[in-house]
Design a protein around this motif. Structure first.
Motif, PDB file in Angstrom:
ATOM      1  N   VAL A 111      68.831 106.914 -19.291  1.00 12.99           N
ATOM      2  CA  VAL A 111      68.918 105.692 -18.487  1.00 12.99           C
ATOM      3  C   VAL A 111      68.571 105.969 -17.024  1.00 12.99           C
ATOM      4  O   VAL A 111      67.763 105.255 -16.414  1.00 12.99           O
ATOM      5  CB  VAL A 111      70.338 105.089 -18.584  1.00 12.99           C
ATOM      6  N   ASP A 112      69.154 107.031 -16.451  1.00 11.14           N
ATOM      7  CA  ASP A 112      68.877 107.313 -15.038  1.00 11.14           C
ATOM      8  C   ASP A 112      67.414 107.674 -14.802  1.00 11.14           C
ATOM      9  O   ASP A 112      66.831 107.309 -13.782  1.00 11.14           O
ATOM     10  CB  ASP A 112      69.800 108.418 -14.513  1.00 11.14           C
ATOM     11  N   ASP A 113      66.786 108.357 -15.774  1.00 13.30           N
ATOM     12  CA  ASP A 113      65.375 108.724 -15.620  1.00 13.30           C
ATOM     13  C   ASP A 113      64.477 107.483 -15.591  1.00 13.30           C
ATOM     14  O   ASP A 113      63.498 107.438 -14.833  1.00 13.30           O
ATOM     15  CB  ASP A 113      64.939 109.654 -16.757  1.00 13.30           C
ATOM     16  N   HIS A 114      64.799 106.485 -16.436  1.00 17.66           N
ATOM     17  CA  HIS A 114      64.017 105.250 -16.431  1.00 17.66           C
ATOM     18  C   HIS A 114      64.028 104.604 -15.045  1.00 17.66           C
ATOM     19  O   HIS A 114      62.982 104.222 -14.507  1.00 17.66           O
ATOM     20  CB  HIS A 114      64.599 104.247 -17.447  1.00 17.66           C
ATOM     21  N   LEU A 115      65.223 104.472 -14.481  1.00 21.62           N
ATOM     22  CA  LEU A 115      65.365 103.764 -13.213  1.00 21.62           C
ATOM     23  C   LEU A 115      64.823 104.565 -12.035  1.00 21.62           C
ATOM     24  O   LEU A 115      64.159 104.018 -11.148  1.00 21.62           O
ATOM     25  CB  LEU A 115      66.837 103.407 -12.999  1.00 21.62           C
ATOM     26  N   VAL A 116      65.096 105.875 -12.023  1.00 15.64           N
ATOM     27  CA  VAL A 116      64.592 106.731 -10.943  1.00 15.64           C
ATOM     28  C   VAL A 116      63.068 106.770 -10.962  1.00 15.64           C
ATOM     29  O   VAL A 116      62.409 106.704  -9.919  1.00 15.64           O
ATOM     30  CB  VAL A 116      65.180 108.153 -11.061  1.00 15.64           C
ATOM     31  N   GLU A 117      62.481 106.840 -12.166  1.00 19.37           N
ATOM     32  CA  GLU A 117      61.022 106.865 -12.281  1.00 19.37           C
ATOM     33  C   GLU A 117      60.411 105.584 -11.720  1.00 19.37           C
ATOM     34  O   GLU A 117      59.402 105.620 -11.011  1.00 19.37           O
ATOM     35  CB  GLU A 117      60.615 107.045 -13.732  1.00 19.37           C
ATOM     36  N   ALA A 118      61.031 104.432 -12.028  1.00 20.74           N
ATOM     37  CA  ALA A 118      60.506 103.159 -11.524  1.00 20.74           C
ATOM     38  C   ALA A 118      60.483 103.146  -9.999  1.00 20.74           C
ATOM     39  O   ALA A 118      59.519 102.667  -9.384  1.00 20.74           O
ATOM     40  CB  ALA A 118      61.359 102.005 -12.050  1.00 20.74           C
ATOM     41  N   LYS A 127      63.124 110.481  -2.428  1.00 19.99           N
ATOM     42  CA  LYS A 127      63.591 111.651  -3.161  1.00 19.99           C
ATOM     43  C   LYS A 127      64.506 111.222  -4.300  1.00 19.99           C
ATOM     44  O   LYS A 127      65.120 110.159  -4.267  1.00 19.99           O
ATOM     45  CB  LYS A 127      64.339 112.599  -2.220  1.00 19.99           C
ATOM     46  N   ARG A 128      64.588 112.077  -5.331  1.00 21.20           N
ATOM     47  CA  ARG A 128      65.363 111.750  -6.511  1.00 21.20           C
ATOM     48  C   ARG A 128      66.824 111.438  -6.157  1.00 21.20           C
ATOM     49  O   ARG A 128      67.412 110.503  -6.716  1.00 21.20           O
ATOM     50  CB  ARG A 128      65.307 112.884  -7.537  1.00 21.20           C
ATOM     51  N   GLU A 129      67.412 112.182  -5.232  1.00 20.33           N
ATOM     52  CA  GLU A 129      68.810 111.976  -4.883  1.00 20.33           C
ATOM     53  C   GLU A 129      69.033 110.559  -4.328  1.00 20.33           C
ATOM     54  O   GLU A 129      70.004 109.882  -4.681  1.00 20.33           O
ATOM     55  CB  GLU A 129      69.266 113.012  -3.836  1.00 20.33           C
TER      56      GLU A 129
END
Length: 334
Positions: A111-118, A127-129
């Motif tokens: 879930v976090d990867d989907h949103l961070v990627e967007a 930055k990712r953080e």
């Protein structure tokens, strides 16, 4: 309350090129969506609702094409955008919640990867953080526990997956969210919760919602206005109370008459729409609804009516409410 126009669609047509000929899924459609409103788009399967929603994001791909028209978004015609500008437009200014989130979400991403990627696709310098911080705030607002950030789509319920899809629409502060049958696969309890959440999101974030659905009851509960589609045309559009209390187009009357009501008694029968939806490779001449219409007149099979405003403020695409020298009161036998 008067609102500014966010989307203005002018003479929009979408054509599918098939082996048996071109199919006009959306045929010269014009309408407006106001800022901050919820517009419900209803109609039977195959009428062009989902195609229209995808066209608003220019997601139409071969063998289909947007064959004519303009899509004016906040004053700019996005039909003039190149693909690079459209990629930035999708997600940042408008987003779509698809019918089946299980096939829309990447099964290999959490879930976090989907949103961070967007976020990082549209804002490469973030930055990712920082992106994760924004994601965490949004996830909590949507009622998804932080312990779910590391979950994969198959580990979530249908309602949770739809909330993730909603999060993808909101993470970049999109101005327009198109919900394409977003509640279809959900049970009534989860559907009601998601509907409440979408309404709260509209009120809190000021987003504009286009709800594409078969569920007329959901539209009655949530929408400010409703547009009714039939065979590629918008046949009626207006304020939700006006259209539901006094529908003008015979197709809208049939749709509402076919919805079960707790006020029905044993002697009442639901309305059954006669005939079948038309073949859009060879649509009927004149008004496309005339072969199924109980009020059809000779002019209906020869000439197509305009979408005109009535005294009630609604727009209706029907000869019953328009004058023409050829119009008579004699009905067709169909």
């Amino acid at each position: 309350m008067e609102r500014d126009t966010l989307v203005k669609v002018e003479d929009l047509s979408v054509t599918y090129h098939t082996r048996i000929g071109p199919v006009s899924a959306v045929d010269h459609v014009s309408f407006e969506i106001q800022k901050g409103e919820i517009l419900g788009l209803v109609g039977e399967s195959g009428c062009g609702k989902s195609t229209l929603g995808k066209a608003l994001m220019r997601l139409i791909e071969p063998p289909a094409e947007i064959s004519s028209g303009h899509i004016i978004f906040d004053g700019e015609d996005i039909m003039q955008y190149d693909e690079e500008k459209m990629r930035d437009f999708r997600g940042r200014r408008t987003s779509m919640i698809f019918q089946d989130p299980m096939t829309s979400l990447n099964p290999m991403q959490r879930v976090d990867d989907h949103l961070v990627e967007a976020i990082q696709v549209h804002e490469p310098k973030t930055k990712r953080e920082k992106a994760l911080e924004r994601t965490t705030v949004l996830i909590e607002r949507l009622g998804i526990g932080l312990n779910r950030l590391g979950s994969y789509p198959h580990q979530l319920s249908g309602g949770m997956r739809q909330r993730v899809m909603t999060g993808l629409g909101l993470v970049l502060n999109a101005e327009l969210i198109i919900a394409d049958e977003a509640t279809t696969s959900l049970d009534v309890i989860v559907e009601a919760k998601l509907a409440d959440q979408l309404r709260e999101i509209r009120d809190e974030f000021g987003v504009t919602l286009l709800m594409i659905t078969h569920n007329i009851a959901l539209v009655a509960e949530m929408a400010d206005r409703v547009a009714v589609m039939y065979a590629g045309h918008v046949v009626e559009m207006g304020d939700i109370y006006t259209v539901f209390e006094k529908p003008l187009h015979p197709y809208t009357q049939g749709l509402l008459g076919s919805v079960p009501s707790i006020e029905l008694n044993d002697r009442d029968e639901l309305f059954k729409m006669p005939g079948e939806p038309p073949n859009l490779t060879h649509p009927p001449t004149g008004c496309r609804f005339h072969p199924r219409c109980q009020h059809a007149m000779p002019i209906c099979s020869r000439l197509e009516p305009d979408l005109l405003k009535t005294s009630s403020g609604s727009l209706v695409h029907c000869w019953l409410y328009q004058d023409h020298p050829e119009k008579t009161e004699k009905t067709l036998k169909v």
